[in-house]
Design a protein around this motif. Structure first.
Motif, PDB file in Angstrom:
ATOM      1  N   VAL A  33       0.865  -1.176   0.000  1.00  0.00           N
ATOM      2  CA  VAL A  33       0.000   0.000   0.000  1.00  0.00           C
ATOM      3  C   VAL A  33       0.899   1.222   0.000  1.00  0.00           C
ATOM      4  O   VAL A  33       1.839   1.304   0.798  1.00  0.00           O
ATOM      5  CB  VAL A  33      -0.906   0.052   1.252  1.00  0.00           C
ATOM      6  N   MET A  34       0.607   2.150  -0.890  1.00  0.00           N
ATOM      7  CA  MET A  34       1.315   3.427  -0.891  1.00  0.00           C
ATOM      8  C   MET A  34       0.322   4.533  -0.604  1.00  0.00           C
ATOM      9  O   MET A  34      -0.868   4.420  -0.934  1.00  0.00           O
ATOM     10  CB  MET A  34       2.007   3.666  -2.227  1.00  0.00           C
ATOM     11  N   GLY A  35       0.807   5.573  -0.010  1.00  0.00           N
ATOM     12  CA  GLY A  35      -0.128   6.629   0.325  1.00  0.00           C
ATOM     13  C   GLY A  35       0.539   7.945   0.613  1.00  0.00           C
ATOM     14  O   GLY A  35       1.769   8.065   0.614  1.00  0.00           O
ATOM     15  N   TRP A  36      -0.311   8.925   0.833  1.00  0.00           N
ATOM     16  CA  TRP A  36       0.116  10.278   1.195  1.00  0.00           C
ATOM     17  C   TRP A  36      -0.437  10.612   2.568  1.00  0.00           C
ATOM     18  O   TRP A  36      -1.613  10.368   2.851  1.00  0.00           O
ATOM     19  CB  TRP A  36      -0.401  11.300   0.186  1.00  0.00           C
ATOM     20  N   THR A  52      -3.681   0.686  -2.927  1.00  0.00           N
ATOM     21  CA  THR A  52      -2.972  -0.587  -2.930  1.00  0.00           C
ATOM     22  C   THR A  52      -2.411  -0.878  -4.324  1.00  0.00           C
ATOM     23  O   THR A  52      -2.737  -0.178  -5.294  1.00  0.00           O
ATOM     24  CB  THR A  52      -3.905  -1.733  -2.537  1.00  0.00           C
ATOM     25  N   ASN A  53      -1.602  -1.907  -4.411  1.00  0.00           N
ATOM     26  CA  ASN A  53      -1.032  -2.281  -5.707  1.00  0.00           C
ATOM     27  C   ASN A  53      -2.124  -2.754  -6.676  1.00  0.00           C
ATOM     28  O   ASN A  53      -1.919  -2.740  -7.895  1.00  0.00           O
ATOM     29  CB  ASN A  53       0.023  -3.370  -5.544  1.00  0.00           C
ATOM     30  N   LYS A  75       6.047   2.162 -12.889  1.00  0.00           N
ATOM     31  CA  LYS A  75       7.051   3.162 -12.511  1.00  0.00           C
ATOM     32  C   LYS A  75       7.249   3.239 -11.006  1.00  0.00           C
ATOM     33  O   LYS A  75       8.001   4.099 -10.528  1.00  0.00           O
ATOM     34  CB  LYS A  75       6.625   4.538 -13.037  1.00  0.00           C
ATOM     35  N   ASN A  76       6.573   2.367 -10.268  1.00  0.00           N
ATOM     36  CA  ASN A  76       6.629   2.415  -8.787  1.00  0.00           C
ATOM     37  C   ASN A  76       6.368   3.834  -8.286  1.00  0.00           C
ATOM     38  O   ASN A  76       7.067   4.331  -7.403  1.00  0.00           O
ATOM     39  CB  ASN A  76       7.980   1.919  -8.283  1.00  0.00           C
ATOM     40  N   THR A  77       5.359   4.453  -8.852  1.00  0.00           N
ATOM     41  CA  THR A  77       5.082   5.862  -8.580  1.00  0.00           C
ATOM     42  C   THR A  77       3.622   6.064  -8.219  1.00  0.00           C
ATOM     43  O   THR A  77       2.744   5.432  -8.816  1.00  0.00           O
ATOM     44  CB  THR A  77       5.426   6.722  -9.807  1.00  0.00           C
ATOM     45  N   ILE A  78       3.409   6.906  -7.235  1.00  0.00           N
ATOM     46  CA  ILE A  78       2.054   7.363  -6.952  1.00  0.00           C
ATOM     47  C   ILE A  78       1.981   8.868  -7.133  1.00  0.00           C
ATOM     48  O   ILE A  78       3.002   9.568  -7.073  1.00  0.00           O
ATOM     49  CB  ILE A  78       1.563   6.971  -5.535  1.00  0.00           C
ATOM     50  N   ASN A  96       4.319   7.383   1.724  1.00  0.00           N
ATOM     51  CA  ASN A  96       4.442   6.212   2.585  1.00  0.00           C
ATOM     52  C   ASN A  96       4.270   4.945   1.756  1.00  0.00           C
ATOM     53  O   ASN A  96       3.465   4.913   0.830  1.00  0.00           O
ATOM     54  CB  ASN A  96       3.372   6.280   3.674  1.00  0.00           C
ATOM     55  N   LEU A  97       5.047   3.939   2.089  1.00  0.00           N
ATOM     56  CA  LEU A  97       4.885   2.611   1.487  1.00  0.00           C
ATOM     57  C   LEU A  97       4.906   1.580   2.600  1.00  0.00           C
ATOM     58  O   LEU A  97       5.820   1.588   3.444  1.00  0.00           O
ATOM     59  CB  LEU A  97       5.996   2.313   0.480  1.00  0.00           C
ATOM     60  N   GLY A  98       3.914   0.713   2.607  1.00  0.00           N
ATOM     61  CA  GLY A  98       3.867  -0.367   3.580  1.00  0.00           C
ATOM     62  C   GLY A  98       3.718  -1.707   2.883  1.00  0.00           C
ATOM     63  O   GLY A  98       2.848  -1.858   2.015  1.00  0.00           O
ATOM     64  N   ASP A  99       4.612  -2.645   3.230  1.00  0.00           N
ATOM     65  CA  ASP A  99       4.431  -4.004   2.745  1.00  0.00           C
ATOM     66  C   ASP A  99       4.378  -4.941   3.946  1.00  0.00           C
ATOM     67  O   ASP A  99       4.244  -4.469   5.085  1.00  0.00           O
ATOM     68  CB  ASP A  99       5.510  -4.389   1.722  1.00  0.00           C
TER      69      ASP A  99
END
Length: 115
Positions: A33-36, A52-53, A75-78, A96-99
């Protein structure tokens, strides 16, 4: 080591728009999950939006409709498109990135909205 690099912050007048970007590099799980998040002086860090991915999105209720999060897995970009900005949106915005193993943070980018 995972690195998150934000860009796109700056100063804008109320009613204006900004687009933030965050590029992730290093080793992390594809399921994540990536976020701001944002944090204004004297305030707690708060969620702005996450994705999420697989594209599931969550917004802070008060921001839904003005802010739009999107993601490019190739691009591994949000991104965070921020419209109709208000002075109260002034904050440092953090990526933020959470795995399954850990949570990672970027250095933050300042967004300043003047009235």
């Amino acid at each position: 080591q995972v690195q998150l690099v934000e860009s796109g912050g700056g100063s804008v007048q109320a009613g204006g728009s900004l687009r933030l970007s965050c590029v992730a590099s290093g080793k992390f799980f594809a399921i994540n999950v990536m976020g701001w998040y944002r944090q204004a002086p004297g305030n707690h860090r708060e969620l702005v939006a996450s994705i999420t991915n697989t594209g599931s999105i969550n917004y802070a209720h008060s921001l839904k409709g003005r802010f739009t999060i999107s993601r490019d897995n190739t691009k591994n970009t949000i991104y965070l498109q921020m419209n109709s900005l208000k002075p109260e949106d002034t904050s440092v915005y953090y990526c933020n990135l959470g795995d399954s193993l850990d949570t990672y943070w970027g250095q933050g980018t300042q967004v300043t909205v003047s009235s």
